[in-house]
Design a protein around this motif. Structure first.
Motif, PDB file in Angstrom:
ATOM      1  N   GLY A  95      37.435  34.989  31.229  1.00 47.59           N
ATOM      2  CA  GLY A  95      38.302  35.562  32.253  1.00 47.59           C
ATOM      3  C   GLY A  95      38.265  37.070  32.380  1.00 47.59           C
ATOM      4  N   GLY A  96      37.661  37.763  31.407  1.00 50.14           N
ATOM      5  CA  GLY A  96      37.644  39.216  31.482  1.00 50.14           C
ATOM      6  C   GLY A  96      37.001  39.846  30.261  1.00 50.14           C
ATOM      7  N   LYS A 142      39.620  47.913  41.963  1.00 48.29           N
ATOM      8  CA  LYS A 142      38.587  46.880  42.117  1.00 48.29           C
ATOM      9  C   LYS A 142      37.252  47.492  41.707  1.00 48.29           C
ATOM     10  N   ILE A 143      36.507  46.761  40.899  1.00 51.10           N
ATOM     11  CA  ILE A 143      35.269  47.305  40.358  1.00 51.10           C
ATOM     12  C   ILE A 143      34.142  46.279  40.413  1.00 51.10           C
ATOM     13  N   THR A 144      32.924  46.796  40.264  1.00 55.61           N
ATOM     14  CA  THR A 144      31.748  45.976  40.039  1.00 55.61           C
ATOM     15  C   THR A 144      31.374  46.167  38.578  1.00 55.61           C
ATOM     16  N   LEU A 183      39.501  50.099  28.646  1.00 53.04           N
ATOM     17  CA  LEU A 183      39.987  49.433  29.854  1.00 53.04           C
ATOM     18  C   LEU A 183      39.856  47.924  29.732  1.00 53.04           C
ATOM     19  N   GLY A 184      40.922  47.229  30.096  1.00 58.08           N
ATOM     20  CA  GLY A 184      40.900  45.776  30.189  1.00 58.08           C
ATOM     21  C   GLY A 184      40.593  45.385  31.619  1.00 58.08           C
ATOM     22  N   VAL A 185      39.666  44.474  31.788  1.00 60.58           N
ATOM     23  CA  VAL A 185      39.200  44.080  33.112  1.00 60.58           C
ATOM     24  C   VAL A 185      39.306  42.566  33.260  1.00 60.58           C
ATOM     25  N   MET A 186      39.852  42.127  34.389  1.00 58.90           N
ATOM     26  CA  MET A 186      39.900  40.710  34.734  1.00 58.90           C
ATOM     27  C   MET A 186      38.775  40.435  35.730  1.00 58.90           C
ATOM     28  N   PHE A 187      37.995  39.378  35.476  1.00 59.56           N
ATOM     29  CA  PHE A 187      36.944  39.004  36.410  1.00 59.56           C
ATOM     30  C   PHE A 187      37.565  38.407  37.665  1.00 59.56           C
ATOM     31  N   THR A 188      36.926  38.663  38.817  1.00 59.63           N
ATOM     32  CA  THR A 188      37.404  38.116  40.081  1.00 59.63           C
ATOM     33  C   THR A 188      36.231  37.482  40.830  1.00 59.63           C
ATOM     34  N   ASP A 189      36.542  36.500  41.634  1.00 58.90           N
ATOM     35  CA  ASP A 189      35.568  35.874  42.538  1.00 58.90           C
ATOM     36  C   ASP A 189      34.264  35.464  41.849  1.00 58.90           C
ATOM     37  N   GLY A 214      32.358  40.843  40.021  1.00 57.95           N
ATOM     38  CA  GLY A 214      33.511  41.617  40.448  1.00 57.95           C
ATOM     39  C   GLY A 214      34.625  41.564  39.429  1.00 57.95           C
ATOM     40  N   GLY A 215      35.498  42.569  39.486  1.00 61.24           N
ATOM     41  CA  GLY A 215      36.626  42.603  38.577  1.00 61.24           C
ATOM     42  C   GLY A 215      37.701  43.560  39.044  1.00 61.24           C
TER      43      GLY A 215
END
Length: 128
Positions: free
Chosen positions: A44-45, A59-61, A97-103, A76-77
């Motif tokens: 998930g991240g 929003k990041i790549t 940094l904590g990042v959550m994956f998206t899409d 994406g995240g």
């Protein structure tokens, strides 16, 4: 208390596990690239060790390179957590940094699941 290299389920939906990988984050709203070592990853991240900071919600790549698996992912995240130097001193967590994956598409989900499973097995000698 969990050690930095422990497999950490905490209260999260997915098991987090450390693996050797480099991560690069970029954004349409931020010109400079953030890169650093991966602290841990889940389906998930991820958490990237870096002193660079970006606002929560950015929003990041994400580009993840895992040399041992000969895998590079681009997905994406969204930044969901920022651990500053000050917070790191108080909490004994790494700065980053904590990042959550998206899409995520199905292929990327399967690749992430395989990477996490392999990392868990390598650390524990057993499947999660």
């Amino acid at each position: 208390m969990a050690q930095p290299n422990d497999i950490t389920p905490n209260r999260r939906r997915f098991v987090r596990v450390p693996i050797r990988a480099r991560v690069a984050l970029s954004s349409r709203t931020v010109r400079d690239l953030i890169s650093g070592p991966l602290h841990d990853i889940s389906e998930g991240g991820l958490f990237i060790k870096t002193k660079a900071s970006r606002p929560i919600g950015t929003k990041i790549t994400i580009r993840i390179a895992v040399p041992a698996e000969d895998v590079t992912l681009e997905l994406g995240g969204e930044i969901v957590r920022v651990v500053s130097v000050e917070e790191s001193r108080r909490s004994h967590q790494p700065v980053g940094l904590g990042v959550m994956f998206t899409d995520l598409d199905e292929t990327t989900k399967r690749t992430l699941a395989r990477l996490v499973k392999a990392a868990v097995e390598a650390r524990t000698g057993a499947a999660p």
